[in-house]
Write an enzyme that holds these catalytic residues in place. Structure first.
Site, PDB file in Angstrom:
ATOM      1  N   CYS A 168       0.822  -1.213   0.000  1.00 13.17           N
ATOM      2  CA  CYS A 168       0.000   0.000   0.000  1.00 13.17           C
ATOM      3  C   CYS A 168       0.860   1.269   0.000  1.00 13.17           C
ATOM      4  O   CYS A 168       0.697   2.147  -0.852  1.00 13.17           O
ATOM      5  CB  CYS A 168      -0.976  -0.015   1.168  1.00 13.17           C
ATOM      6  SG  CYS A 168      -0.242  -0.531   2.738  1.00 13.17           S
TER       7      CYS A 168
HETATM    8  N1  LIG Z   1      -4.321  -4.388   4.898  1.00 17.90           N
HETATM    9  C1  LIG Z   1      -3.807  -3.661   3.920  1.00 17.90           C
HETATM   10  O1  LIG Z   1      -4.049  -2.459   3.794  1.00 17.90           O
HETATM   11  C2  LIG Z   1      -2.890  -4.305   2.900  1.00 17.90           C
HETATM   12  C3  LIG Z   1      -2.490  -3.558   1.796  1.00 17.90           C
HETATM   13  C4  LIG Z   1      -1.663  -4.143   0.828  1.00 17.90           C
HETATM   14  C5  LIG Z   1      -1.252  -5.455   0.990  1.00 17.90           C
HETATM   15  N2  LIG Z   1      -1.648  -6.158   2.092  1.00 17.90           N
HETATM   16  C6  LIG Z   1      -1.179  -7.546   2.199  1.00 17.90           C
HETATM   17  O2  LIG Z   1      -2.285  -8.404   1.910  1.00 17.90           O
HETATM   18  C7  LIG Z   1      -2.198  -9.599   2.677  1.00 17.90           C
HETATM   19  C8  LIG Z   1      -3.495  -9.756   3.494  1.00 17.90           C
HETATM   20  O3  LIG Z   1      -3.586  -8.631   4.355  1.00 17.90           O
HETATM   21  P1  LIG Z   1      -4.856  -8.367   5.277  1.00 17.90           P
HETATM   22  O4  LIG Z   1      -4.665  -7.012   5.825  1.00 17.90           O
HETATM   23  O5  LIG Z   1      -6.095  -8.694   4.540  1.00 17.90           O
HETATM   24  O6  LIG Z   1      -4.606  -9.460   6.430  1.00 17.90           O
HETATM   25  P2  LIG Z   1      -5.637 -10.042   7.526  1.00 17.90           P
HETATM   26  O7  LIG Z   1      -6.759  -9.091   7.703  1.00 17.90           O
HETATM   27  O8  LIG Z   1      -4.814 -10.413   8.701  1.00 17.90           O
HETATM   28  O9  LIG Z   1      -6.202 -11.379   6.815  1.00 17.90           O
HETATM   29  C9  LIG Z   1      -5.406 -12.511   6.580  1.00 17.90           C
HETATM   30  C10 LIG Z   1      -6.224 -13.609   5.929  1.00 17.90           C
HETATM   31  O10 LIG Z   1      -5.362 -14.740   5.759  1.00 17.90           O
HETATM   32  C11 LIG Z   1      -5.968 -15.896   6.383  1.00 17.90           C
HETATM   33  N3  LIG Z   1      -4.901 -16.698   7.002  1.00 17.90           N
HETATM   34  C12 LIG Z   1      -4.043 -16.307   7.971  1.00 17.90           C
HETATM   35  N4  LIG Z   1      -3.186 -17.317   8.264  1.00 17.90           N
HETATM   36  C13 LIG Z   1      -3.528 -18.349   7.453  1.00 17.90           C
HETATM   37  C14 LIG Z   1      -3.020 -19.653   7.268  1.00 17.90           C
HETATM   38  N5  LIG Z   1      -1.989 -20.112   7.993  1.00 17.90           N
HETATM   39  N6  LIG Z   1      -3.597 -20.442   6.338  1.00 17.90           N
HETATM   40  C15 LIG Z   1      -4.632 -20.010   5.594  1.00 17.90           C
HETATM   41  N7  LIG Z   1      -5.189 -18.780   5.737  1.00 17.90           N
HETATM   42  C16 LIG Z   1      -4.622 -17.962   6.646  1.00 17.90           C
HETATM   43  C17 LIG Z   1      -6.901 -15.326   7.427  1.00 17.90           C
HETATM   44  O11 LIG Z   1      -7.900 -16.281   7.661  1.00 17.90           O
HETATM   45  P3  LIG Z   1      -8.791 -16.364   9.001  1.00 17.90           P
HETATM   46  O12 LIG Z   1      -8.587 -15.092   9.759  1.00 17.90           O
HETATM   47  O13 LIG Z   1     -10.165 -16.546   8.489  1.00 17.90           O
HETATM   48  O14 LIG Z   1      -8.282 -17.533   9.721  1.00 17.90           O
HETATM   49  C18 LIG Z   1      -7.424 -14.077   6.727  1.00 17.90           C
HETATM   50  O15 LIG Z   1      -8.459 -14.436   5.845  1.00 17.90           O
HETATM   51  C19 LIG Z   1      -0.959  -9.444   3.569  1.00 17.90           C
HETATM   52  O16 LIG Z   1       0.123 -10.119   2.996  1.00 17.90           O
HETATM   53  C20 LIG Z   1      -0.722  -7.944   3.595  1.00 17.90           C
HETATM   54  O17 LIG Z   1       0.628  -7.594   3.798  1.00 17.90           O
HETATM   55  C21 LIG Z   1      -2.470  -5.628   3.042  1.00 17.90           C
END
Ligand SMILES: NC(=O)c1ccc[n+]([C@@H]2O[C@H](COP(=O)([O-])OP(=O)(O)OC[C@H]3O[C@@H](n4cnc5c(N)ncnc54)[C@H](OP(=O)(O)O)[C@@H]3O)[C@@H](O)[C@H]2O)c1
Length: 345
Positions: free
Chosen positions: A149
């Protein structure tokens, strides 16, 4: 209709993908995966989706994903993504990965800032998914590494200046602020309501991972080693990034000439808006949309150019940009499913 699945659908970027893809005119949403909420309907976990989609979340099963989808978005934490993506690629699926795992060209850089890589052979295959810079490569790719981001806002803000060689490449300062969804949905003390509300703080000063991503991509763009200072801050709001970026001008150049360069550089780029008439970007103007707003000023007293960039971290900074990449890969109009102008209030 193209069959599309979301791995990690219950996270903040995952649920934004689900919300936007449910409205996409060319997409059929198939499998949604979750680690902790399997067999629960996405609309029970996130009731705002109840009139849009009631698909039940599943545990990750590559066979099911292969059977039911053509493209898979992986919205998983870095380190987890690299254990899943190779299996999806091997199964012949097109993948758009939102984590940092496939963003780097240089393995050493990734391993210095993240961890040992499980599938470095895919780094070469992964195309950095910033459409305004990499459109042709994305269109032909089977594995897109969606940008971070902060890097999205920072690279879009700096690319025209570095392209024209207008600023020194070793004294750039990026002073950026993000809402707390940037840290994901998982619970942590640092993003706890009482720690964030009525507060404002810098974090990971001089060692945030995104420094290396911004440096690598700007270095590739300019063919020179770019080094910069990047300081992130946590805002007491949920979504949005505002970055204030300082560059030392190499020569005396007028603001209107710089603005002309930006307008030329981003000509035809639907989602980059160069603000004019003295207006500057605000998070309010982009929240809920896929836009990146850029505002430019020249500080005559110091010989610096100052660029203000604003994006919604969950849309242009992740889910929206990922859909922009899908549109390119599928040969559709780039803004399909992304026409929303945002919330403002
Ligand atoms: N947030 C942002 O603004 C943003 C921006 C750009 C990029 N990103 C990147 O996008 C990715 C996701 O970010 P997020 O903010 O959406 O994270 P998040 O809210 O923490 O969500 C993570 C997701 O991954 C799943 N998960 C976690 N551990 C897992 C495992 N061991 N096996 C299978 N599923 C698993 C979780 O499932 P459950 O919770 O259902 O178990 C949840 O659906 C990250 O790599 C982050 O760096 C985020």
């Amino acid at each position: 209709m193209m069959e599309v699945s979301v791995v990690g659908a219950t996270g903040y970027t995952g649920v934004e993908l689900v919300r936007l893809l449910a409205e996409h005119p060319q997409v059929s949403l198939q499998v949604l995966t979750s680690n902790s909420f399997s067999e629960e309907k996405i609309s029970d976990i996130y009731p705002h989706l109840s009139t849009k989609i009631d698909v039940e979340c599943q545990k990750l099963d590559v066979g099911q994903l292969q059977e039911e989808s053509e493209v898979v978005f992986t919205a998983l934490p870095h380190g987890i993504s690299m254990t899943v993506v190779p299996k999806l690629v091997e199964a012949g699926l097109k993948v758009i990965d939102l984590s940092g795992d496939y963003r780097y060209q240089q393995l050493e850089r990734y391993e210095e800032w993240y961890q040992v890589h499980d599938s470095p052979q895919l780094l070469e295959q992964g195309v950095y998914g910033l459409p305004e810079i990499n459109r042709e490569k994305i269109a032909k790719s089977d594995l897109v590494a969606n940008p971070g981001c902060y890097p999205t806002a920072s690279i879009l803000a700096l690319a025209p200046l570095l392209d024209k060689d207008l600023i020194n490449d070793d004294s750039i300062i990026i002073d950026a602020k993000s809402g707390t969804t940037g840290a994901g949905r998982k619970v942590s003390l640092a993003t706890h309501f009482c720690e964030v509300d009525s507060n404002f703080k810098a974090y990971k000063v001089a060692n945030h991972r995104h420094t290396s991503e911004i440096e690598e991509k700007l270095s590739l763009l300019t063919d020179k080693e770019v080094n910069l200072s990047f300081t992130p801050h946590l805002l007491p709001i949920k979504r949005g990034i505002l970055a204030t970026i300082y560059g030392d001008l190499k020569e005396d150049i007028s603001l209107s000439t710089i603005i002309d360069y930006y307008n030329k550089f981003y000509q035809g780029d639907r989602f980059v808006r160069i603000m004019s008439g003295g207006r500057l970007p605000e998070i309010k103007f982009v929240a809920g949309s896929n836009y990146c707003d850029l505002g430019i000023k020249v500080d005559q007293a110091t010989g610096r150019v100052i660029i203000i960039a604003a994006i919604d971290n969950l849309i242009k900074g992740s889910a929206g940009q990922a859909i922009q990449n899908l549109n390119l890969m599928a040969g559709w109009r780039e803004d399909l499913g992304l026409e929303d102008t945002g919330l403002y209030l």
